[in-house]
Design a protein around this motif. Structure first.
Motif, PDB file in Angstrom:
ATOM      1  N   LEU A  91     -92.537  10.281 -28.731  1.00 17.89           N
ATOM      2  CA  LEU A  91     -92.062  10.055 -27.363  1.00 17.89           C
ATOM      3  C   LEU A  91     -92.550   8.709 -26.832  1.00 17.89           C
ATOM      4  O   LEU A  91     -91.796   7.972 -26.176  1.00 17.89           O
ATOM      5  CB  LEU A  91     -92.541  11.194 -26.463  1.00 17.89           C
ATOM      6  CG  LEU A  91     -92.262  11.042 -24.959  1.00 17.89           C
ATOM      7  CD1 LEU A  91     -90.765  10.961 -24.685  1.00 17.89           C
ATOM      8  CD2 LEU A  91     -92.888  12.206 -24.189  1.00 17.89           C
ATOM      9  N   VAL A  92     -93.791   8.360 -27.113  1.00 18.13           N
ATOM     10  CA  VAL A  92     -94.358   7.102 -26.615  1.00 18.13           C
ATOM     11  C   VAL A  92     -93.594   5.908 -27.172  1.00 18.13           C
ATOM     12  O   VAL A  92     -93.342   4.924 -26.460  1.00 18.13           O
ATOM     13  CB  VAL A  92     -95.855   7.013 -26.954  1.00 18.13           C
ATOM     14  CG1 VAL A  92     -96.385   5.590 -26.756  1.00 18.13           C
ATOM     15  CG2 VAL A  92     -96.644   7.979 -26.084  1.00 18.13           C
ATOM     16  N   GLU A  93     -93.212   5.960 -28.444  1.00 17.63           N
ATOM     17  CA  GLU A  93     -92.431   4.860 -29.020  1.00 17.63           C
ATOM     18  C   GLU A  93     -91.094   4.710 -28.296  1.00 17.63           C
ATOM     19  O   GLU A  93     -90.620   3.601 -28.044  1.00 17.63           O
ATOM     20  CB  GLU A  93     -92.208   5.108 -30.515  1.00 17.63           C
ATOM     21  CG  GLU A  93     -93.463   5.029 -31.356  1.00 17.63           C
ATOM     22  CD  GLU A  93     -94.098   3.663 -31.309  1.00 17.63           C
ATOM     23  OE1 GLU A  93     -93.373   2.661 -31.187  1.00 17.63           O
ATOM     24  OE2 GLU A  93     -95.339   3.573 -31.383  1.00 17.63           O
ATOM     25  N   THR A  94     -90.457   5.849 -27.957  1.00 16.05           N
ATOM     26  CA  THR A  94     -89.210   5.805 -27.194  1.00 16.05           C
ATOM     27  C   THR A  94     -89.441   5.208 -25.807  1.00 16.05           C
ATOM     28  O   THR A  94     -88.647   4.397 -25.311  1.00 16.05           O
ATOM     29  CB  THR A  94     -88.619   7.218 -27.077  1.00 16.05           C
ATOM     30  OG1 THR A  94     -88.341   7.730 -28.377  1.00 16.05           O
ATOM     31  CG2 THR A  94     -87.323   7.203 -26.270  1.00 16.05           C
ATOM     32  N   LEU A  95     -90.540   5.594 -25.159  1.00 18.30           N
ATOM     33  CA  LEU A  95     -90.855   5.067 -23.835  1.00 18.30           C
ATOM     34  C   LEU A  95     -91.105   3.567 -23.874  1.00 18.30           C
ATOM     35  O   LEU A  95     -90.686   2.831 -22.977  1.00 18.30           O
ATOM     36  CB  LEU A  95     -92.075   5.793 -23.266  1.00 18.30           C
ATOM     37  CG  LEU A  95     -91.884   7.283 -22.941  1.00 18.30           C
ATOM     38  CD1 LEU A  95     -93.212   7.930 -22.584  1.00 18.30           C
ATOM     39  CD2 LEU A  95     -90.881   7.464 -21.809  1.00 18.30           C
ATOM     40  N   ARG A  96     -91.791   3.102 -24.900  1.00 14.56           N
ATOM     41  CA  ARG A  96     -92.037   1.662 -25.017  1.00 14.56           C
ATOM     42  C   ARG A  96     -90.718   0.887 -25.110  1.00 14.56           C
ATOM     43  O   ARG A  96     -90.557  -0.161 -24.483  1.00 14.56           O
ATOM     44  CB  ARG A  96     -92.906   1.366 -26.242  1.00 14.56           C
ATOM     45  CG  ARG A  96     -94.365   1.726 -26.058  1.00 14.56           C
ATOM     46  CD  ARG A  96     -95.222   1.224 -27.212  1.00 14.56           C
ATOM     47  NE  ARG A  96     -96.622   1.475 -26.972  1.00 14.56           N
ATOM     48  CZ  ARG A  96     -97.413   0.705 -26.222  1.00 14.56           C
ATOM     49  NH1 ARG A  96     -96.907  -0.380 -25.655  1.00 14.56           N
ATOM     50  NH2 ARG A  96     -98.675   1.005 -26.033  1.00 14.56           N
ATOM     51  N   LYS A  97     -89.789   1.409 -25.871  1.00 12.81           N
ATOM     52  CA  LYS A  97     -88.486   0.745 -25.986  1.00 12.81           C
ATOM     53  C   LYS A  97     -87.730   0.793 -24.665  1.00 12.81           C
ATOM     54  O   LYS A  97     -87.135  -0.193 -24.231  1.00 12.81           O
ATOM     55  CB  LYS A  97     -87.666   1.397 -27.098  1.00 12.81           C
ATOM     56  CG  LYS A  97     -88.125   1.049 -28.492  1.00 12.81           C
ATOM     57  CD  LYS A  97     -87.139   1.569 -29.525  1.00 12.81           C
ATOM     58  CE  LYS A  97     -87.485   1.090 -30.913  1.00 12.81           C
ATOM     59  NZ  LYS A  97     -86.494   1.528 -31.916  1.00 12.81           N
ATOM     60  N   ALA A  98     -87.724   1.956 -24.016  1.00  9.07           N
ATOM     61  CA  ALA A  98     -86.970   2.119 -22.772  1.00  9.07           C
ATOM     62  C   ALA A  98     -87.515   1.208 -21.673  1.00  9.07           C
ATOM     63  O   ALA A  98     -86.753   0.712 -20.831  1.00  9.07           O
ATOM     64  CB  ALA A  98     -87.012   3.574 -22.314  1.00  9.07           C
ATOM     65  N   LEU A  99     -88.820   0.972 -21.673  1.00  7.48           N
ATOM     66  CA  LEU A  99     -89.448   0.158 -20.635  1.00  7.48           C
ATOM     67  C   LEU A  99     -89.618  -1.296 -21.051  1.00  7.48           C
ATOM     68  O   LEU A  99     -90.160  -2.102 -20.285  1.00  7.48           O
ATOM     69  CB  LEU A  99     -90.818   0.749 -20.275  1.00  7.48           C
ATOM     70  CG  LEU A  99     -90.790   2.139 -19.635  1.00  7.48           C
ATOM     71  CD1 LEU A  99     -92.206   2.692 -19.502  1.00  7.48           C
ATOM     72  CD2 LEU A  99     -90.104   2.098 -18.276  1.00  7.48           C
ATOM     73  N   GLY A 100     -89.164  -1.637 -22.270  1.00  5.74           N
ATOM     74  CA  GLY A 100     -89.283  -3.013 -22.734  1.00  5.74           C
ATOM     75  C   GLY A 100     -90.713  -3.436 -22.983  1.00  5.74           C
ATOM     76  O   GLY A 100     -91.058  -4.614 -22.832  1.00  5.74           O
ATOM     77  N   LEU A 101     -91.568  -2.489 -23.394  1.00  6.17           N
ATOM     78  CA  LEU A 101     -92.972  -2.797 -23.656  1.00  6.17           C
ATOM     79  C   LEU A 101     -93.160  -3.222 -25.105  1.00  6.17           C
ATOM     80  O   LEU A 101     -92.430  -2.780 -25.989  1.00  6.17           O
ATOM     81  CB  LEU A 101     -93.845  -1.567 -23.370  1.00  6.17           C
ATOM     82  CG  LEU A 101     -93.801  -1.016 -21.945  1.00  6.17           C
ATOM     83  CD1 LEU A 101     -94.616   0.265 -21.864  1.00  6.17           C
ATOM     84  CD2 LEU A 101     -94.326  -2.043 -20.961  1.00  6.17           C
ATOM     85  N   PRO A 102     -94.152  -4.050 -25.388  1.00  2.00           N
ATOM     86  CA  PRO A 102     -94.432  -4.423 -26.777  1.00  2.00           C
ATOM     87  C   PRO A 102     -94.968  -3.236 -27.550  1.00  2.00           C
ATOM     88  O   PRO A 102     -95.492  -2.276 -26.972  1.00  2.00           O
ATOM     89  CB  PRO A 102     -95.482  -5.528 -26.646  1.00  2.00           C
ATOM     90  CG  PRO A 102     -96.153  -5.258 -25.339  1.00  2.00           C
ATOM     91  CD  PRO A 102     -95.075  -4.702 -24.440  1.00  2.00           C
TER      92      PRO A 102
END
Length: 324
Positions: free
Chosen positions: A146-157
């Motif tokens: 889930l965290v990897e998906t959140l990083r992508k959705a929020l444009g985080l590195p």
């Protein structure tokens, strides 16, 4: 895009799971503001206004759905979802109206994704959102997905690695390591792929992996070994581990296999078939097409895998060991 994450949940349904998830997200995403009503709203503040203000500053809403989420009722027996002033309904409906908010249903405690007929009109779009399941048995792994998906959705590195490593030169083809094995692989929405409607999962994320364990070089599996498989069908569904520290979860439906995952070198997704104790797969590794053949040991606890690059006919070999 705003960087906040709004965690929506029902106290009657999933308060414990939502609190556990929120605590873990704070650990893994310390740079992100996370809104959860019981912790964030100050005494005396209007709840509805606080929700609207928080949603204006968030880029993702996580809708935590437990087994009692749909049927949760007021004291008079009426469904909370049918109440236009129900806080959970207001949270999700407000987020769905905004085009810049990713709404991610997260299923906990064995919950199923609700269908359109079970939802009020302003929540009908929720039924069409891909969901991700958090299982108690693999909580840390599912949350990392889930965290990897959140990083992508929020444009985080991407998260920084635990230990530094020297940069490797860009490979001309796929890296020469266990291409087929996933290091930290999440279960696919296989039922959806095979034609059953379970709400699906989020688009395939890049997932975390355990640092590889150094192992001696393995000799390639000889082609003749593929003819020595014992008779009888085996069920490969379950969690498997490879010698480099990766884990892989396979789902088998009849003779069909579906899998996806991430090796230390990249993301893998594909399908395959099994007949008796041997089979084959086709898949993509970081967009590069590969194939494999495999033989399952007589006790069903090990697979000998040969990876084939169809462009060069180069081969590599590895093994999988059943965890459960």
């Amino acid at each position: 895009m705003e960087q906040g994450i709004f965690v929506s949940y029902r106290r009657q349904d999933s308060q414990s799971a939502a609190g556990r998830l929120t605590d873990r997200l704070k650990d893994l995403l310390p740079e992100v503001s996370i809104f959860r009503d019981v912790e964030t709203i100050e005494p005396g503040v209007d709840f509805v206004e606080a929700i609207e203000r928080a949603l204006r500053s968030c880029g993702v809403l996580i809708a935590v759905i437990g087994p009692r989420w749909v049927a949760a009722a007021h004291d008079d027996g009426s469904r909370r979802l049918d109440d236009p002033n129900d806080y959970t309904r207001l949270e999700i409906a407000t987020a769905l109206k905004r085009g810049d908010v990713r709404v991610i249903p997260v299923l906990v405690e064995g919950a199923q994704m609700p269908g359109t007929a079970e939802l009020p009109d302003d929540l009908a779009a929720l039924a069409r959102r891909n969901a991700i399941e958090l299982s108690d048995k693999r909580w840390d792994f599912d949350v990392s997905t889930l965290v990897e998906t959140l990083r992508k959705a929020l444009g985080l590195p991407e998260a920084a690695p635990d230990r530094p490593s020297a940069p490797a030169p860009a490979p001309k083809g796929p890296p020469r390591r266990a291409w087929w094995i996933g290091g930290g692989i999440a279960l696919l929405a296989v039922l959806g792929i095979l034609g059953e409607d379970n709400g699906g999962m989020a688009p395939a994320p890049e997932m975390s992996y355990a640092p590889p364990v150094q192992t001696p070089a393995r000799a390639p599996v000889a082609p003749s070994a593929m003819t020595a498989a014992p008779a009888g069908r085996v069920d490969l569904t379950g969690l498997w581990r490879d010698p480099d520290g990766g884990m892989h979860e396979i789902v088998q439906h009849g003779s069909d296999l579906v899998f996806r995952g991430r090796t230390p070198d990249g993301f893998v997704t594909g399908t395959g078939t099994v007949s008796g104790h041997q089979g084959q797969t086709t898949y993509m590794f970081n967009g590069y097409p590969l194939r494999s053949t495999f033989v399952v040991a007589a006790d069903g606890q090990r697979m000998d895998v040969t990876i084939i690059d169809p462009a060069t006919n180069e081969r590599d070999a590895t093994q999988l060991f059943r965890v459960r």
